[in-house]
Enzyme design. Structure first.
Site, PDB file in Angstrom:
ATOM      1  N   PRO A   1       0.856  -1.181   0.000  1.00 18.71           N
ATOM      2  CA  PRO A   1       0.000   0.000   0.000  1.00 18.71           C
ATOM      3  C   PRO A   1       0.896   1.236   0.000  1.00 18.71           C
ATOM      4  O   PRO A   1       1.832   1.315   0.798  1.00 18.71           O
ATOM      5  CB  PRO A   1      -0.756  -0.111   1.335  1.00 18.71           C
ATOM      6  CG  PRO A   1       0.134  -0.931   2.229  1.00 18.71           C
ATOM      7  CD  PRO A   1       0.916  -1.842   1.310  1.00 18.71           C
ATOM      8  N   MET A   2       0.633   2.173  -0.894  1.00 14.01           N
ATOM      9  CA  MET A   2       1.422   3.413  -0.907  1.00 14.01           C
ATOM     10  C   MET A   2       0.495   4.604  -1.148  1.00 14.01           C
ATOM     11  O   MET A   2      -0.153   4.695  -2.198  1.00 14.01           O
ATOM     12  CB  MET A   2       2.516   3.347  -1.982  1.00 14.01           C
ATOM     13  CG  MET A   2       3.659   2.405  -1.623  1.00 14.01           C
ATOM     14  SD  MET A   2       5.008   2.459  -2.814  1.00 14.01           S
ATOM     15  CE  MET A   2       4.336   1.467  -4.130  1.00 14.01           C
TER      16      MET A   2
ATOM     17  N   GLN B   1      -6.904  -0.782   3.304  1.00 12.61           N
ATOM     18  CA  GLN B   1      -6.217  -0.435   4.553  1.00 12.61           C
ATOM     19  C   GLN B   1      -6.868   0.756   5.243  1.00 12.61           C
ATOM     20  O   GLN B   1      -7.162   1.764   4.602  1.00 12.61           O
ATOM     21  CB  GLN B   1      -4.750  -0.110   4.280  1.00 12.61           C
ATOM     22  CG  GLN B   1      -3.955   0.070   5.562  1.00 12.61           C
ATOM     23  CD  GLN B   1      -2.522   0.496   5.334  1.00 12.61           C
ATOM     24  OE1 GLN B   1      -2.261   1.601   4.855  1.00 12.61           O
ATOM     25  NE2 GLN B   1      -1.574  -0.367   5.663  1.00 12.61           N
TER      26      GLN B   1
ATOM     27  N   CYS C   1       2.323   4.022   9.965  1.00 16.72           N
ATOM     28  CA  CYS C   1       2.580   5.301   9.295  1.00 16.72           C
ATOM     29  C   CYS C   1       3.297   6.268  10.240  1.00 16.72           C
ATOM     30  O   CYS C   1       2.825   6.542  11.333  1.00 16.72           O
ATOM     31  CB  CYS C   1       1.274   5.925   8.806  1.00 16.72           C
ATOM     32  SG  CYS C   1       1.577   7.478   7.943  1.00 16.72           S
TER      33      CYS C   1
ATOM     34  N   LYS D   1      -0.396  -4.002   9.490  1.00 17.44           N
ATOM     35  CA  LYS D   1       0.935  -3.649   8.980  1.00 17.44           C
ATOM     36  C   LYS D   1       1.650  -2.784  10.017  1.00 17.44           C
ATOM     37  O   LYS D   1       1.115  -1.768  10.462  1.00 17.44           O
ATOM     38  CB  LYS D   1       0.796  -2.912   7.651  1.00 17.44           C
ATOM     39  CG  LYS D   1       2.129  -2.656   6.967  1.00 17.44           C
ATOM     40  CD  LYS D   1       1.934  -2.500   5.472  1.00 17.44           C
ATOM     41  CE  LYS D   1       3.224  -2.164   4.749  1.00 17.44           C
ATOM     42  NZ  LYS D   1       3.656  -0.778   5.004  1.00 17.44           N
TER      43      LYS D   1
ATOM     44  N   GLY E   1      10.117  -4.233   2.826  1.00 20.17           N
ATOM     45  CA  GLY E   1      11.257  -3.345   2.991  1.00 20.17           C
ATOM     46  C   GLY E   1      12.447  -3.748   2.145  1.00 20.17           C
ATOM     47  O   GLY E   1      13.028  -4.813   2.337  1.00 20.17           O
ATOM     48  N   ASP E   2      12.750  -2.884   1.159  1.00 21.26           N
ATOM     49  CA  ASP E   2      13.965  -3.006   0.350  1.00 21.26           C
ATOM     50  C   ASP E   2      13.987  -4.230  -0.556  1.00 21.26           C
ATOM     51  O   ASP E   2      15.070  -4.697  -0.932  1.00 21.26           O
ATOM     52  CB  ASP E   2      15.230  -3.009   1.245  1.00 21.26           C
ATOM     53  CG  ASP E   2      15.309  -1.774   2.144  1.00 21.26           C
ATOM     54  OD1 ASP E   2      14.594  -0.796   1.865  1.00 21.26           O
ATOM     55  OD2 ASP E   2      16.074  -1.803   3.117  1.00 21.26           O
TER      56      ASP E   2
ATOM     57  N   ARG F   1       8.390   0.486  -3.374  1.00 17.78           N
ATOM     58  CA  ARG F   1       9.030   1.473  -4.249  1.00 17.78           C
ATOM     59  C   ARG F   1       9.594   0.871  -5.524  1.00 17.78           C
ATOM     60  O   ARG F   1       9.563   1.523  -6.569  1.00 17.78           O
ATOM     61  CB  ARG F   1      10.125   2.208  -3.458  1.00 17.78           C
ATOM     62  CG  ARG F   1       9.543   3.155  -2.417  1.00 17.78           C
ATOM     63  CD  ARG F   1      10.580   3.606  -1.418  1.00 17.78           C
ATOM     64  NE  ARG F   1      11.076   2.489  -0.616  1.00 17.78           N
ATOM     65  CZ  ARG F   1      12.092   2.564   0.221  1.00 17.78           C
ATOM     66  NH1 ARG F   1      12.748   3.698   0.346  1.00 17.78           N
ATOM     67  NH2 ARG F   1      12.469   1.513   0.931  1.00 17.78           N
TER      68      ARG F   1
HETATM   69  C1  LIG Z   1       5.086   6.922  -1.214  1.00 21.14           C
HETATM   70  C2  LIG Z   1       4.824   5.872  -0.161  1.00 21.14           C
HETATM   71  C3  LIG Z   1       3.587   5.794   0.437  1.00 21.14           C
HETATM   72  C4  LIG Z   1       3.326   4.814   1.401  1.00 21.14           C
HETATM   73  N1  LIG Z   1       2.066   4.710   1.937  1.00 21.14           N
HETATM   74  C5  LIG Z   1       1.779   3.696   2.792  1.00 21.14           C
HETATM   75  C6  LIG Z   1       0.439   3.491   3.246  1.00 21.14           C
HETATM   76  O1  LIG Z   1      -0.503   4.211   2.873  1.00 21.14           O
HETATM   77  N2  LIG Z   1       0.234   2.469   4.113  1.00 21.14           N
HETATM   78  C7  LIG Z   1       1.249   1.643   4.541  1.00 21.14           C
HETATM   79  O2  LIG Z   1       0.999   0.720   5.319  1.00 21.14           O
HETATM   80  N3  LIG Z   1       2.498   1.800   4.099  1.00 21.14           N
HETATM   81  C8  LIG Z   1       2.787   2.791   3.224  1.00 21.14           C
HETATM   82  N4  LIG Z   1       4.051   2.907   2.726  1.00 21.14           N
HETATM   83  C9  LIG Z   1       5.098   1.923   3.138  1.00 21.14           C
HETATM   84  C10 LIG Z   1       5.187   0.762   2.134  1.00 21.14           C
HETATM   85  O3  LIG Z   1       3.985   0.026   2.114  1.00 21.14           O
HETATM   86  C11 LIG Z   1       6.370  -0.183   2.437  1.00 21.14           C
HETATM   87  O4  LIG Z   1       6.168  -0.812   3.678  1.00 21.14           O
HETATM   88  C12 LIG Z   1       7.707   0.557   2.467  1.00 21.14           C
HETATM   89  O5  LIG Z   1       7.814   1.441   1.371  1.00 21.14           O
HETATM   90  C13 LIG Z   1       8.903  -0.406   2.446  1.00 21.14           C
HETATM   91  O6  LIG Z   1       8.868  -1.212   1.307  1.00 21.14           O
HETATM   92  P1  LIG Z   1       9.739  -0.907  -0.057  1.00 21.14           P
HETATM   93  O7  LIG Z   1      11.186  -0.819   0.362  1.00 21.14           O
HETATM   94  O8  LIG Z   1       9.432  -2.113  -0.924  1.00 21.14           O
HETATM   95  O9  LIG Z   1       9.241   0.369  -0.621  1.00 21.14           O
HETATM   96  C14 LIG Z   1       4.341   3.905   1.782  1.00 21.14           C
HETATM   97  C15 LIG Z   1       5.592   3.995   1.177  1.00 21.14           C
HETATM   98  C16 LIG Z   1       5.850   4.955   0.210  1.00 21.14           C
HETATM   99  C17 LIG Z   1       7.201   4.991  -0.439  1.00 21.14           C
END
Ligand SMILES: Cc1cc2nc3c(=O)[nH]c(=O)nc-3n(C[C@H](O)[C@H](O)[C@H](O)COP(=O)(O)O)c2cc1C
Length: 351
Positions: free
Chosen positions: A23-24, A77, A107, A146, A208-209, A232
């Site tokens: 979720p982003m 979510q 968050c 989460k 994460g990553d 990301r």
């Molecule tokens: C722009 C952005 C918005 C995000 N929004 C949420 C969100 O709404 N809810 C949530 O649980 N995590 C949110 N996250 C966290 C991601 O879901 C994820 O846990 C985090 O980016 C680490 O994973 P990654 O390294 O694959 O990006 C967000 C991350 C980014 C970069």
């Protein structure tokens, strides 16, 4: 080699692959989620939806509850801090057709934490558990949560809070093992994910990553997690999902990039309306066209154009072969809901 094309369960809900699209906020629109499913994500998630917005029947917030047929399985979510309002919002999520209700206890953005929601709940395990149990009683769909590792650097609070949430009724946990204080700096510490896996008897998703098949394999092997979540790395890059779930690593052709971006633009315009979509989409141009795929000035040309139709024309002029691909994809992909709803572009970005 771990097979990510294996199904797994969250409660009774079958998730067809061991890859979850993160979720982003400001990113996870329906177009992003449907595309993620098409490229191999077994589960997709809405960005966080305000429980207060649902409670006040805020029209824009309610727009987030729109679910397309080909998104399932889908988690919606929620974020909030009051168990009763959260339970009421979860009922709406269930009624909207979501397969899971996911809770945001991670968050780190001040606008959210100052209301007692998001990562703050890691410091208030009693309230966190009351939220989960109120929701688990209110709905029949499984509840997932989460988490981050804790509020402060080095915190191990997720290992204390996680099991309490499972006792309260959570059917799965996702851990992004950074602290709220860290935001996105440093590295995700998946040693903590492995510890959480050993403490609970529900599936744990590692977030994460994770940006390649090798990384996904290493994290799954090291942690024993049920699935990996990718955020990301999938921005403007659905091909990484295909690779992670079991395909070969390959750079898409320019035609493929343009075709996917054009479809994404069209669908986002249907979803958000032209005005909102044109500003929302600007960051996606950089994400799709970057990574050495197109010369940098090309993106600059697109972001200053007035309409998405013009953007589409320029894209196709840059890779005319994409047209055939777009027609083929258009005929293969079930058409989404054609209704335009004024969905909000999240003001909470960057969680
Ligand atoms: C722009 C952005 C918005 C995000 N929004 C949420 C969100 O709404 N809810 C949530 O649980 N995590 C949110 N996250 C966290 C991601 O879901 C994820 O846990 C985090 O980016 C680490 O994973 P990654 O390294 O694959 O990006 C967000 C991350 C980014 C970069």
């Amino acid at each position: 080699m771990i097979d990510l094309r294996q199904a797994w369960l969250v409660g009774p809900v079958e998730i067809p692959t061991r890859l979850v699209l993160a979720p982003m906020a400001g990113v996870s629109v329906q177009a992003f989620r449907r595309q993620g499913r098409r490229f191999g994500a077994g589960l997709v998630c809405s960005e966080m939806v305000s429980c207060a917005g649902i409670e006040h029947r805020n029209e824009r917030t309610l727009g987030y509850l729109r679910v397309a047929d080909d998104e399932h399985p889908l988690a919606i979510q929620l974020f909030g801090s009051d168990p009763d309002s959260m339970a009421e919002a979860a009922r709406m999520v269930e009624a909207a057709g979501a397969d899971l209700v996911d809770l945001n206890f991670g968050c780190p953005v001040r606008k959210v934490t100052k209301t007692g929601a998001g990562a703050t709940l890691l410091d208030d395990p009693d309230r966190a558990a009351r939220i989960v149990s109120a929701i688990a009683r209110a709905v029949d769909i499984p509840v997932s949560v989460k988490l981050r590792r804790g509020l402060r650097n080095g915190s191990r609070d997720c290992l204390r809070v996680g099991p309490l949430l499972v006792d309260a009724g959570a059917s799965s946990l996702t851990l992004h093992p950074r602290s709220a204080q860290q935001m996105y700096t440093g590295a995700a510490d998946h040693a903590l994910t492995a510890e959480l896996v050993s403490l609970v008897d529900v599936p744990v998703v590692a977030s994460g990553d994770i940006d390649s098949r090798a990384r996904a394999q290493a994290v799954l092997a090291r942690t024993g997690a049920a699935a990996v979540m990718v955020g990301r790395a999938a921005q403007g890059n659905p091909w990484v999902l295909e690779e992670i779930v079991g395909g070969d690593r390959r750079e898409p052709s320019r035609e493929e990039v343009v075709a996917e971006l054009v479809l994404f633009v069209r669908e986002t315009v249907r979803e958000l309306g032209e005005r909102r979509a044109s500003s929302f989409l600007k960051k996606f141009y950089g994400w799709y066209l970057g990574r050495g795929r197109f010369p940098r000035p090309f993106k600059q040309e697109l972001v200053v154009l007035d309409s998405t139709e013009e953007v589409e024309r320029r894209l196709i002029a840059a890779a005319p072969g994409a047209l055939e691909l777009i027609e083929r994809l258009d005929s293969e992909i079930p058409s989404g809901d054609e209704v335009t709803i004024e969905l909000p572009i999240s003001i909470y970005g960057g969680c």
